[in-house]
Design a protein around this motif. Sequence first.
Motif, PDB file in Angstrom:
ATOM      1  N   ASN A   1       0.765  -1.532   0.147  1.00  0.00           N
ATOM      2  CA  ASN A   1       0.109   0.086  -0.147  1.00  0.00           C
ATOM      3  C   ASN A   1       0.970   1.267   0.101  1.00  0.00           C
ATOM      4  O   ASN A   1       0.169   2.495  -0.725  1.00  0.00           O
ATOM      5  CB  ASN A   1      -0.540   0.129   1.140  1.00  0.00           C
ATOM      6  CG  ASN A   1      -1.984  -0.735   0.915  1.00  0.00           C
ATOM      7  OD1 ASN A   1      -2.451  -0.828   0.165  1.00  0.00           O
ATOM      8  ND2 ASN A   1      -3.053  -1.422   2.250  1.00  0.00           N
TER       9      ASN A   1
ATOM     10  N   ARG B   1      -5.717   2.257  -4.353  1.00  0.00           N
ATOM     11  CA  ARG B   1      -5.978   1.613  -3.384  1.00  0.00           C
ATOM     12  C   ARG B   1      -7.526   2.385  -2.924  1.00  0.00           C
ATOM     13  O   ARG B   1      -7.752   0.974  -2.629  1.00  0.00           O
ATOM     14  CB  ARG B   1      -5.546   1.855  -2.768  1.00  0.00           C
ATOM     15  CG  ARG B   1      -3.447   1.404  -2.362  1.00  0.00           C
ATOM     16  CD  ARG B   1      -2.584   2.335  -0.980  1.00  0.00           C
ATOM     17  NE  ARG B   1      -2.076   3.266  -1.706  1.00  0.00           N
ATOM     18  CZ  ARG B   1      -1.750   4.374  -0.914  1.00  0.00           C
ATOM     19  NH1 ARG B   1      -2.436   4.426   0.436  1.00  0.00           N
ATOM     20  NH2 ARG B   1      -0.953   5.309  -1.497  1.00  0.00           N
TER      21      ARG B   1
ATOM     22  N   GLY C   1      -6.893  -3.194   2.673  1.00  0.00           N
ATOM     23  CA  GLY C   1      -5.691  -2.457   3.162  1.00  0.00           C
ATOM     24  C   GLY C   1      -5.786  -1.326   3.326  1.00  0.00           C
ATOM     25  O   GLY C   1      -6.704  -1.141   4.406  1.00  0.00           O
ATOM     26  N   ASP C   2      -5.157   0.286   3.398  1.00  0.00           N
ATOM     27  CA  ASP C   2      -4.938   1.369   3.316  1.00  0.00           C
ATOM     28  C   ASP C   2      -5.045   2.157   1.759  1.00  0.00           C
ATOM     29  O   ASP C   2      -4.398   2.498   0.889  1.00  0.00           O
ATOM     30  CB  ASP C   2      -3.663   1.789   3.687  1.00  0.00           C
ATOM     31  CG  ASP C   2      -3.164   1.285   5.232  1.00  0.00           C
ATOM     32  OD1 ASP C   2      -4.140   0.750   6.105  1.00  0.00           O
ATOM     33  OD2 ASP C   2      -1.595   0.816   5.378  1.00  0.00           O
TER      34      ASP C   2
ATOM     35  N   PHE D   1      -5.785   5.238   1.804  1.00  0.00           N
ATOM     36  CA  PHE D   1      -5.349   6.399   2.750  1.00  0.00           C
ATOM     37  C   PHE D   1      -3.743   6.696   2.287  1.00  0.00           C
ATOM     38  O   PHE D   1      -3.029   5.700   1.378  1.00  0.00           O
ATOM     39  CB  PHE D   1      -6.574   7.047   4.164  1.00  0.00           C
ATOM     40  CG  PHE D   1      -5.584   6.157   4.565  1.00  0.00           C
ATOM     41  CD1 PHE D   1      -4.280   6.177   5.256  1.00  0.00           C
ATOM     42  CD2 PHE D   1      -6.402   5.210   4.972  1.00  0.00           C
ATOM     43  CE1 PHE D   1      -3.959   4.986   6.637  1.00  0.00           C
ATOM     44  CE2 PHE D   1      -5.565   3.999   5.935  1.00  0.00           C
ATOM     45  CZ  PHE D   1      -4.793   4.055   6.779  1.00  0.00           C
TER      46      PHE D   1
ATOM     47  N   PRO E   1      -0.416   6.834   4.128  1.00  0.00           N
ATOM     48  CA  PRO E   1      -0.060   6.697   5.332  1.00  0.00           C
ATOM     49  C   PRO E   1       0.922   7.524   5.619  1.00  0.00           C
ATOM     50  O   PRO E   1       1.142   7.788   5.194  1.00  0.00           O
ATOM     51  CB  PRO E   1       0.790   5.711   5.165  1.00  0.00           C
ATOM     52  CG  PRO E   1      -0.047   4.286   3.959  1.00  0.00           C
ATOM     53  CD  PRO E   1      -0.175   5.798   2.924  1.00  0.00           C
TER      54      PRO E   1
ATOM     55  N   GLU F   1      -5.013   9.794   6.620  1.00  0.00           N
ATOM     56  CA  GLU F   1      -5.477   8.882   7.436  1.00  0.00           C
ATOM     57  C   GLU F   1      -5.743   9.347   8.249  1.00  0.00           C
ATOM     58  O   GLU F   1      -6.372   8.082   9.351  1.00  0.00           O
ATOM     59  CB  GLU F   1      -3.376   8.268   8.074  1.00  0.00           C
ATOM     60  CG  GLU F   1      -3.689   7.228   8.750  1.00  0.00           C
ATOM     61  CD  GLU F   1      -2.594   6.655   9.425  1.00  0.00           C
ATOM     62  OE1 GLU F   1      -2.193   6.234  10.485  1.00  0.00           O
ATOM     63  OE2 GLU F   1      -1.512   6.906   8.697  1.00  0.00           O
TER      64      GLU F   1
ATOM     65  N   SER G   1      -9.616   8.673  13.066  1.00  0.00           N
ATOM     66  CA  SER G   1      -8.787   8.214  12.440  1.00  0.00           C
ATOM     67  C   SER G   1      -8.742   6.988  11.467  1.00  0.00           C
ATOM     68  O   SER G   1      -9.086   5.708  12.159  1.00  0.00           O
ATOM     69  CB  SER G   1      -7.394   7.462  13.076  1.00  0.00           C
ATOM     70  OG  SER G   1      -6.500   6.823  13.063  1.00  0.00           O
ATOM     71  N   LYS G   2      -8.351   6.686  10.230  1.00  0.00           N
ATOM     72  CA  LYS G   2      -8.974   5.913   9.130  1.00  0.00           C
ATOM     73  C   LYS G   2      -7.801   4.422   9.514  1.00  0.00           C
ATOM     74  O   LYS G   2      -8.342   3.389   9.367  1.00  0.00           O
ATOM     75  CB  LYS G   2      -8.518   6.347   8.457  1.00  0.00           C
ATOM     76  CG  LYS G   2      -9.372   6.892   7.154  1.00  0.00           C
ATOM     77  CD  LYS G   2      -9.509   7.595   5.989  1.00  0.00           C
ATOM     78  CE  LYS G   2      -9.595   6.484   5.149  1.00  0.00           C
ATOM     79  NZ  LYS G   2      -9.579   7.169   3.722  1.00  0.00           N
ATOM     80  N   SER G   3      -6.853   5.144  10.524  1.00  0.00           N
ATOM     81  CA  SER G   3      -5.730   3.210  10.380  1.00  0.00           C
ATOM     82  C   SER G   3      -6.610   2.485  11.552  1.00  0.00           C
ATOM     83  O   SER G   3      -6.613   1.449  11.518  1.00  0.00           O
ATOM     84  CB  SER G   3      -4.416   3.820  11.707  1.00  0.00           C
ATOM     85  OG  SER G   3      -4.410   4.898  11.910  1.00  0.00           O
ATOM     86  N   THR G   4      -6.949   3.446  12.264  1.00  0.00           N
ATOM     87  CA  THR G   4      -8.073   2.453  13.322  1.00  0.00           C
ATOM     88  C   THR G   4      -9.968   2.466  12.977  1.00  0.00           C
ATOM     89  O   THR G   4     -10.038   1.424  14.094  1.00  0.00           O
ATOM     90  CB  THR G   4      -8.174   3.031  14.854  1.00  0.00           C
ATOM     91  OG1 THR G   4      -8.039   4.860  14.448  1.00  0.00           O
ATOM     92  CG2 THR G   4      -6.919   3.200  15.317  1.00  0.00           C
TER      93      THR G   4
ATOM     94  N   THR H   1     -11.175   2.319   9.882  1.00  0.00           N
ATOM     95  CA  THR H   1     -12.138   1.835   8.421  1.00  0.00           C
ATOM     96  C   THR H   1     -12.873   1.270   8.609  1.00  0.00           C
ATOM     97  O   THR H   1     -14.303   1.803   8.138  1.00  0.00           O
ATOM     98  CB  THR H   1     -10.504   1.367   7.194  1.00  0.00           C
ATOM     99  OG1 THR H   1     -10.111   2.939   7.489  1.00  0.00           O
ATOM    100  CG2 THR H   1     -11.456   0.973   6.348  1.00  0.00           C
TER     101      THR H   1
END
Length: 484
Positions: A31, A39, A111-112, A114, A116, A210, A279-282, A284
């Motif tokens: 990613n 993505r 996946g991500d 966004f 990072p 992110e 926060s999209k890392s936590t 999504t």
Amino acid sequence: MLSRRRTIVAAFLAAFCLLSVYYFWHKEPPNLVRPLQERRSRLWQHLHPLLKKYVPDCPKPIQNGSPGLPRFDAIHETPRPNLLTNVDEILQPMQSAHDGFVQAIQNLDIGDAFAPGTVGIVSSAGGTYLPTFVVSLSLLRRTGSTLPVELFMKDRTEYEGHICEVVLPQLGAKCLVLSEILADWNETKSIQPIEGFQIKSFAMLFSSFEKFLWLDADCVPLHDPMALLQSEPFASTGLVTWPDFWANTAAPVYFNISRQPEPPSTTRQATEAGIMFVSKSTHTRSLLLAAYYNYYGPNYYYSLLGQGAPGAGDKDTFLHAAIALNQSFYAVSETVVDLGNLKPGNSQAAINAGYAQADPIQDYDLTSQGKWRVRDPSVAKPPRVYFIHAGAPEFNPGKELLGPKLQGFDGSPTRLWTYPPEAMRRLGFDAERIFWEETMSVACTMESGFETWKSKSGLCDTVRAHWKAVFEKPDIKVPALTDG
């Protein structure tokens, strides 16, 4: 001989490295290097079939009556209203569809979607909301914020070339067309339009950041929001929301559908979703479930989550999605406050002209000590105002900004925000003055720059006349703006 062997080995290693890099990039690039658009497409290729697969296979919820105007009460519990008349008909099909979608996104390798490590601000606007957004963006830059901004538009009908390609880039913002991001990747048939309240959840999901602050077009921070992105409560929770005036009026059947216990009415207010940190890392998956709620919002979930309460729409989909997935969040507890002025001839009745929302860091400092002003205002001084939702009226001179709310007792121009005095003191400075400064600047430099302003005339002169009548006259009373 040894030298020749070293040359052969070096050539072999070089060839191996080149083949490895080729395989690495062409087989399944990670990613971090895969282009963002690829993505995004990959996310939509996974999400779109799930949205279609887990459609609620039942009639729409049927509602009888209205919840009225139920103000939030943090002390006295009240029964949750049930205004839906076909609960038995919708419970099992909606629960089955909800179960299926939740299970599918838990197992989804998305996946991500966004970039990072990036932070920014996300919004949406088009048509008559575009001038409002430009004024709000100008006010954001007055705080010293340099955060990049992504503005989502529904489709090409809302895209204005001069604004998107000339004006916004100079202000650190760019336009994104949601319908083009969501275009079906290999099918000619059209997808269901994403519009109205639905846009927000999809804009959040497909933004490049992110971590981000969502701002409605008429929501403005009074201070640089970067500090909030780096501090508690956002740093540990990944999701921060602000309250509405109203009690949470989700129908009891929603909690059966989402398989969670029904919370007491005193737990928290309904959400005022013009402002959110995500926060999209936590979170999504919370955004994916919120997208599901909004995709089927007009026919199903808006009724379930609001039952027609004020502001019903997407506003409660985000927090309910996080709770349904058992994800962390912080809901600011400090009560939202009306900003406005008093009705002519009445020292008690106020005319609402916007909403003031509290500093989440200061609110968290209190609640982490067990001090809940929403239950007992005497435990501490209120947090400062950090955001203003200036939507009644919007600061858009092409949209009836200069109406009856700006006329004083004698019909002459007056300030928009003078009441209540305790809220005015929490502002800390003359926020209304800078709102008008930027409104006048936009009106006088871009009078014919917006599509919705091309049929208007005299906007600059009208705003400038109000400015002179209110802010250049020493006899206009200025409310107390600090506690000092």
